[in-house]
Design an enzyme around this catalytic site. Structure first.
Site, PDB file in Angstrom:
ATOM      1  CG  ASN A  24      -1.929  -1.104   1.187  1.00 33.39           C
ATOM      2  OD1 ASN A  24      -2.366  -1.500   0.113  1.00 33.39           O
ATOM      3  ND2 ASN A  24      -2.263  -1.638   2.343  1.00 33.39           N
ATOM      4  CG  HIS A  25       2.151   2.627   2.484  1.00 36.56           C
ATOM      5  ND1 HIS A  25       1.268   3.682   2.518  1.00 36.56           N
ATOM      6  CD2 HIS A  25       1.643   1.672   3.287  1.00 36.56           C
ATOM      7  CE1 HIS A  25       0.271   3.385   3.339  1.00 36.56           C
ATOM      8  NE2 HIS A  25       0.470   2.165   3.820  1.00 36.56           N
ATOM      9  CB  ALA A  37      20.498   2.527  -5.265  1.00 42.88           C
ATOM     10  CD  GLU A  82      17.000   2.425  -6.318  1.00 43.62           C
ATOM     11  OE1 GLU A  82      16.991   3.344  -5.473  1.00 43.62           O
ATOM     12  OE2 GLU A  82      17.644   1.376  -6.189  1.00 43.62           O
TER      13      GLU A  82
HETATM   14  P1  TGC Z   1      11.126  14.114   3.555  1.00 42.26           P
HETATM   15  O1  TGC Z   1      10.449  14.799   4.708  1.00 42.26           O
HETATM   16  O2  TGC Z   1      11.368  14.893   2.313  1.00 42.26           O
HETATM   17  O3  TGC Z   1      12.534  13.532   4.047  1.00 42.26           O
HETATM   18  C1  TGC Z   1      12.682  12.799   5.249  1.00 42.26           C
HETATM   19  C2  TGC Z   1      14.144  12.921   5.689  1.00 42.26           C
HETATM   20  O4  TGC Z   1      14.987  12.291   4.715  1.00 42.26           O
HETATM   21  C3  TGC Z   1      15.908  13.264   4.132  1.00 42.26           C
HETATM   22  N1  TGC Z   1      15.993  12.942   2.702  1.00 42.26           N
HETATM   23  C4  TGC Z   1      17.047  12.326   2.162  1.00 42.26           C
HETATM   24  N2  TGC Z   1      18.222  11.942   2.675  1.00 42.26           N
HETATM   25  C5  TGC Z   1      19.084  11.323   1.864  1.00 42.26           C
HETATM   26  N3  TGC Z   1      18.836  11.071   0.566  1.00 42.26           N
HETATM   27  C6  TGC Z   1      17.669  11.450   0.008  1.00 42.26           C
HETATM   28  N4  TGC Z   1      17.429  11.170  -1.284  1.00 42.26           N
HETATM   29  C7  TGC Z   1      16.712  12.107   0.809  1.00 42.26           C
HETATM   30  N5  TGC Z   1      15.471  12.611   0.590  1.00 42.26           N
HETATM   31  C8  TGC Z   1      15.052  13.119   1.754  1.00 42.26           C
HETATM   32  C9  TGC Z   1      15.264  14.606   4.416  1.00 42.26           C
HETATM   33  O5  TGC Z   1      16.240  15.628   4.449  1.00 42.26           O
HETATM   34  C10 TGC Z   1      14.634  14.367   5.775  1.00 42.26           C
HETATM   35  O6  TGC Z   1      15.680  14.388   6.732  1.00 42.26           O
HETATM   36  P2  TGC Z   1      15.402  14.891   8.244  1.00 42.26           P
HETATM   37  O7  TGC Z   1      16.750  14.907   8.884  1.00 42.26           O
HETATM   38  O8  TGC Z   1      14.772  16.249   8.106  1.00 42.26           O
HETATM   39  O9  TGC Z   1      14.458  13.903   8.852  1.00 42.26           O
HETATM   40  O10 TGC Z   1      10.310  12.789   3.263  1.00 42.26           O
HETATM   41  P3  TGC Z   1       8.903  12.564   2.579  1.00 42.26           P
HETATM   42  O11 TGC Z   1       8.155  11.554   3.378  1.00 42.26           O
HETATM   43  O12 TGC Z   1       8.216  13.874   2.313  1.00 42.26           O
HETATM   44  O13 TGC Z   1       9.304  11.846   1.188  1.00 42.26           O
HETATM   45  C11 TGC Z   1       9.812  12.520   0.149  1.00 42.26           C
HETATM   46  C12 TGC Z   1       9.908  11.586  -1.107  1.00 42.26           C
HETATM   47  C13 TGC Z   1       8.560  11.434  -1.765  1.00 42.26           C
HETATM   48  C14 TGC Z   1      10.850  12.325  -2.036  1.00 42.26           C
HETATM   49  C15 TGC Z   1      10.475  10.190  -0.729  1.00 42.26           C
HETATM   50  O14 TGC Z   1       9.556   9.479   0.029  1.00 42.26           O
HETATM   51  C16 TGC Z   1      10.837   9.372  -1.943  1.00 42.26           C
HETATM   52  O15 TGC Z   1      11.938   9.502  -2.464  1.00 42.26           O
HETATM   53  N6  TGC Z   1       9.911   8.479  -2.435  1.00 42.26           N
HETATM   54  C17 TGC Z   1      10.229   7.529  -3.477  1.00 42.26           C
HETATM   55  C18 TGC Z   1      10.327   6.151  -2.878  1.00 42.26           C
HETATM   56  C19 TGC Z   1      11.384   5.325  -3.542  1.00 42.26           C
HETATM   57  O16 TGC Z   1      12.246   5.798  -4.246  1.00 42.26           O
HETATM   58  N7  TGC Z   1      11.347   4.031  -3.269  1.00 42.26           N
HETATM   59  C20 TGC Z   1      12.365   3.158  -3.768  1.00 42.26           C
HETATM   60  C21 TGC Z   1      12.284   1.805  -3.112  1.00 42.26           C
HETATM   61  S1  TGC Z   1      13.730   0.839  -3.279  1.00 42.26           S
HETATM   62  C22 TGC Z   1      13.794   0.402  -4.881  1.00 42.26           C
HETATM   63  O17 TGC Z   1      13.052   0.816  -5.705  1.00 42.26           O
HETATM   64  C23 TGC Z   1      14.877  -0.522  -5.227  1.00 42.26           C
HETATM   65  S2  TGC Z   1      14.944  -0.959  -6.857  1.00 42.26           S
HETATM   66  C24 TGC Z   1      16.146  -2.100  -6.725  1.00 42.26           C
HETATM   67  C25 TGC Z   1      16.865  -2.424  -7.959  1.00 42.26           C
HETATM   68  O18 TGC Z   1      17.758  -1.639  -8.391  1.00 42.26           O
HETATM   69  O19 TGC Z   1      16.621  -3.535  -8.465  1.00 42.26           O
HETATM   70  P1  FAD Z   2       2.756   4.239  -6.688  1.00 40.59           P
HETATM   71  O1  FAD Z   2       3.501   4.921  -5.602  1.00 40.59           O
HETATM   72  O2  FAD Z   2       1.406   3.681  -6.361  1.00 40.59           O
HETATM   73  O3  FAD Z   2       2.651   5.202  -7.939  1.00 40.59           O
HETATM   74  C1  FAD Z   2       1.790   4.933  -9.057  1.00 40.59           C
HETATM   75  C2  FAD Z   2       1.851   6.154  -9.994  1.00 40.59           C
HETATM   76  O4  FAD Z   2       1.403   7.311  -9.295  1.00 40.59           O
HETATM   77  C3  FAD Z   2       3.258   6.483 -10.476  1.00 40.59           C
HETATM   78  O5  FAD Z   2       3.223   6.889 -11.813  1.00 40.59           O
HETATM   79  C4  FAD Z   2       3.692   7.644  -9.601  1.00 40.59           C
HETATM   80  O6  FAD Z   2       4.644   8.494 -10.234  1.00 40.59           O
HETATM   81  C5  FAD Z   2       2.359   8.349  -9.381  1.00 40.59           C
HETATM   82  N1  FAD Z   2       2.364   9.150  -8.144  1.00 40.59           N
HETATM   83  C6  FAD Z   2       2.545   8.727  -6.867  1.00 40.59           C
HETATM   84  N2  FAD Z   2       2.530   9.759  -6.023  1.00 40.59           N
HETATM   85  C7  FAD Z   2       2.368  10.868  -6.776  1.00 40.59           C
HETATM   86  C8  FAD Z   2       2.302  12.257  -6.503  1.00 40.59           C
HETATM   87  N3  FAD Z   2       2.436  12.740  -5.260  1.00 40.59           N
HETATM   88  N4  FAD Z   2       2.096  13.111  -7.540  1.00 40.59           N
HETATM   89  C9  FAD Z   2       1.981  12.670  -8.808  1.00 40.59           C
HETATM   90  N5  FAD Z   2       2.050  11.366  -9.136  1.00 40.59           N
HETATM   91  C10 FAD Z   2       2.247  10.481  -8.139  1.00 40.59           C
HETATM   92  N6  FAD Z   2      11.251  -1.561  -3.761  1.00 40.59           N
HETATM   93  C11 FAD Z   2      12.028  -1.923  -2.700  1.00 40.59           C
HETATM   94  O7  FAD Z   2      11.817  -1.471  -1.574  1.00 40.59           O
HETATM   95  N7  FAD Z   2      13.075  -2.795  -2.888  1.00 40.59           N
HETATM   96  C12 FAD Z   2      13.367  -3.338  -4.087  1.00 40.59           C
HETATM   97  O8  FAD Z   2      14.333  -4.115  -4.207  1.00 40.59           O
HETATM   98  C13 FAD Z   2      12.541  -3.003  -5.203  1.00 40.59           C
HETATM   99  N8  FAD Z   2      12.759  -3.590  -6.418  1.00 40.59           N
HETATM  100  C14 FAD Z   2      11.846  -3.392  -7.430  1.00 40.59           C
HETATM  101  C15 FAD Z   2      11.935  -4.154  -8.605  1.00 40.59           C
HETATM  102  C16 FAD Z   2      10.988  -4.006  -9.597  1.00 40.59           C
HETATM  103  C17 FAD Z   2      11.044  -4.878 -10.811  1.00 40.59           C
HETATM  104  C18 FAD Z   2       9.944  -3.039  -9.466  1.00 40.59           C
HETATM  105  C19 FAD Z   2       8.910  -2.832 -10.541  1.00 40.59           C
HETATM  106  C20 FAD Z   2       9.854  -2.271  -8.321  1.00 40.59           C
HETATM  107  C21 FAD Z   2      10.794  -2.457  -7.275  1.00 40.59           C
HETATM  108  N9  FAD Z   2      10.657  -1.765  -6.058  1.00 40.59           N
HETATM  109  C22 FAD Z   2      11.470  -2.090  -4.985  1.00 40.59           C
HETATM  110  C23 FAD Z   2       9.504  -0.892  -5.827  1.00 40.59           C
HETATM  111  C24 FAD Z   2       9.593   0.468  -6.486  1.00 40.59           C
HETATM  112  O9  FAD Z   2      10.465   1.306  -5.802  1.00 40.59           O
HETATM  113  C25 FAD Z   2       8.167   1.049  -6.522  1.00 40.59           C
HETATM  114  O10 FAD Z   2       7.446   0.330  -7.506  1.00 40.59           O
HETATM  115  C26 FAD Z   2       8.157   2.539  -6.809  1.00 40.59           C
HETATM  116  O11 FAD Z   2       8.724   3.271  -5.759  1.00 40.59           O
HETATM  117  C27 FAD Z   2       6.727   3.063  -7.072  1.00 40.59           C
HETATM  118  O12 FAD Z   2       5.831   2.605  -6.114  1.00 40.59           O
HETATM  119  P2  FAD Z   2       4.443   1.918  -6.577  1.00 40.59           P
HETATM  120  O13 FAD Z   2       4.758   0.858  -7.566  1.00 40.59           O
HETATM  121  O14 FAD Z   2       3.730   1.526  -5.349  1.00 40.59           O
HETATM  122  O15 FAD Z   2       3.663   3.045  -7.335  1.00 40.59           O
END
Ligand code: TGC
Ligand code: FAD
Length: 409
Positions: free
Chosen positions: A159-160, A267, A388
């Site tokens: 859900n997140h 990353a 990411e």
């Molecule tokens: P926000 O209030 O902006 O920040 C919370 C605290 O974190 C700090 N911060 C960072 N620090 C280091 N690096 C960054 N990129 C940072 N971004 C923010 C910030 O300064 C703050 O610090 P403090 O000391 O004030 O507490 O947090 P928010 O809840 O408003 O979130 C902002 C947002 C939307 C940008 C963040 O949640 C986000 O980046 N969402 C995207 C989630 C995401 O990227 N998920 C990836 C999951 S892992 C994955 O996909 C692996 S793929 C693996 C593969 O390669 O196969």
């Molecule tokens: P959602 O967050 O539900 O987003 C759906 C759509 O809504 C997107 O287009 C997004 O841009 C849009 N959206 C969301 N919020 C907003 C906003 N505020 N304004 C405008 N548009 C918005 N995660 C891990 O933790 N570890 C891993 O190893 C990992 N590996 C992965 C491998 C694969 C193959 C894939 C597909 C994903 C992986 N992920 C991993 C998860 C990945 O990081 C998430 O899929 C990604 O962060 C998006 O989350 P979601 O899929 O839930 O989409």
């Protein structure tokens, strides 16, 4: 007649040059001159490894959706698992540009192979090194560096995804242990991992990170099937049902969302380089094909519309290379901001995806087959655009950085 001969010579010499890896057209702004000898050696070693180990098997692995697990040990031998971490833990202690160049060469092979290295190095080893105790570092890092142990990173939940701060996974204290409950979704390598770096909220609603041994009772990691992207990479869930985690497994040196987001910065930086590799592979294939394939009595490359495509591709690749190199030097100086990383990840992945699409067009019908790599890269890059942090989330991060206004809240 003379003109004809000259044209033939020119065409042949281009064809010949295009067959060589160091064809100058792929490094249009002589970025080679900006690299150190060590950086070039690491890049070339990675390129050779990819040619030998990845290229011969990748189309088959992708088609059958098989994860070439044996490659992880090869990645370890290459030094591609956490290369920039210190030698004390079995790593190479390289600079960040070297790490980026290695990711570029891995993704030239396949995004799934770069993913395997990214997850292990940046999302598992990096947090253990940065936030873990010395005991945790010594226990895990050397085995992760060789690929003997496989790790995964659990942040996203069903859900997140884009908003991990609302995560529902919880830990509750119970004597020397925490009881872990919750579920993570889309976790690269989870079905084959030995350990997971998991992020969960404690009883005070503070996000904590911990290393979870996935053989513990109550842990399961079902595989996610049916992916049409990143098919040579394995993805699954992580389910925790009253798992007892010893308190010594929790990272002592980090609290809050900053922990997992810092790992993402590392990353995402690697992905900014990696995407260039995928883009280069598509461009390279399109250039060669357009020089070889003739229609209307001349090579496709001789038509203005094809040249426009190729010219735009190499321009975008060059801009992406410069962005990644500059970001790497800022990382090495400790000056890069998360927003700068965000811009490079978004720009370079989008660039590579556009190039994959254009390159596929240049190959005509052949472009949809696995004789050429464009379609595979294109399908992979759809995932890279989303994980990411999605493309749009990164746009909002840049938007927040330049306006000072937070569009997320
Ligand atoms: P926000 O209030 O902006 O920040 C919370 C605290 O974190 C700090 N911060 C960072 N620090 C280091 N690096 C960054 N990129 C940072 N971004 C923010 C910030 O300064 C703050 O610090 P403090 O000391 O004030 O507490 O947090 P928010 O809840 O408003 O979130 C902002 C947002 C939307 C940008 C963040 O949640 C986000 O980046 N969402 C995207 C989630 C995401 O990227 N998920 C990836 C999951 S892992 C994955 O996909 C692996 S793929 C693996 C593969 O390669 O196969
Ligand atoms: P959602 O967050 O539900 O987003 C759906 C759509 O809504 C997107 O287009 C997004 O841009 C849009 N959206 C969301 N919020 C907003 C906003 N505020 N304004 C405008 N548009 C918005 N995660 C891990 O933790 N570890 C891993 O190893 C990992 N590996 C992965 C491998 C694969 C193959 C894939 C597909 C994903 C992986 N992920 C991993 C998860 C990945 O990081 C998430 O899929 C990604 O962060 C998006 O989350 P979601 O899929 O839930 O989409």
């Amino acid at each position: 007649m003379e003109t004809m001969e000259n044209q033939t010579v020119t065409k042949e010499s281009f064809k010949q040059a295009a067959r060589q890896d160091n064809y100058s057209g792929h490094d249009y702004y002589n970025i080679e001159d900006l690299l150190t000898e060590e950086q070039k050696i690491a890049r070339d070693a990675t390129r050779d490894w990819v040619k030998k180990e990845v290229s011969p098997i990748i189309e088959d692995a992708f088609e059958r959706a098989v994860y070439p697990r044996h490659l992880l040990k090869g990645l370890g031998q290459l030094g591609a698992l956490g290369p920039s971490l210190p030698a004390k833990y079995g790593c190479a202690g390289t600079d960040e540009v070297t790490y980026g160049l290695m990711m570029m060469e891995l993704e030239r092979g396949d995004s799934g192979i770069r993913s395997a290295a990214s997850v292990q190095g940046s999302l598992v080893m990096f947090p253990i090194y940065k936030f873990g105790s010395e005991e945790q570092r010594m226990q895990y890092l050397p085995k992760l560096a060789t690929g003997e142990m496989i790790g995964c990173f659990g942040l996203t939940e069903p859900n997140h995804g884009s908003n991990p701060s609302d995560m529902e996974t919880r830990i509750k204290a119970d004597g020397d242990y925490y009881i872990l409950n919750g579920a993570k979704m889309w976790i690269t390598n989870s079905p084959i991992a030995d350990i997971a770096v998991v992020w969960a909220k404690d009883e005070d609603n503070v996000i904590r990170g911990m290393v979870v041994d996935l053989t513990l009772e109550g842990c399961s990691a079902p595989e996610i099937h049916g992916k049409l992207s990143l098919r040579a990479s394995i993805t699954g869930e992580l389910v925790f049902d009253n798992v007892r985690i010893h308190k010594s497994q929790v990272f002592p040196n980090i609290k809050g969302l900053k922990g997992p987001l810092s790992c993402l910065s590392k990353a995402r930086y690697g992905i900014a380089w990696g995407a260039i590799g995928a883009g280069l592979d598509c461009y390279d294939s399109a250039l060669r094909y357009s020089l070889e394939r003739e229609q209307f009595g001349k090579p496709l490359a001789g038509f203005q519309l094809t040249q426009k495509k190729l010219a735009e591709m190499i321009t975008e690749i060059t801009k992406a290379q410069l962005l990644a190199w500059r970001l790497g030097t800022l990382m090495d100086q400790g000056k890069a901001t998360p927003a700068q990383v965000s811009m490079a990840k978004r720009n370079n992945v989008h660039m590579a995806l556009e190039i994959a699409r254009e390159a596929r067009q240049i190959h005509g019908g052949m472009g949809i087959t696995n004789e050429y790599p464009c379609m595979r890269h294109m399908m992979n890059l759809e995932t890279v655009l989303t994980y990411e942090g999605t493309h749009d989330i990164h746009l909002l991060i840049t938007g927040m950085d330049v306006t000072g206004l937070n569009a997320f809240k």
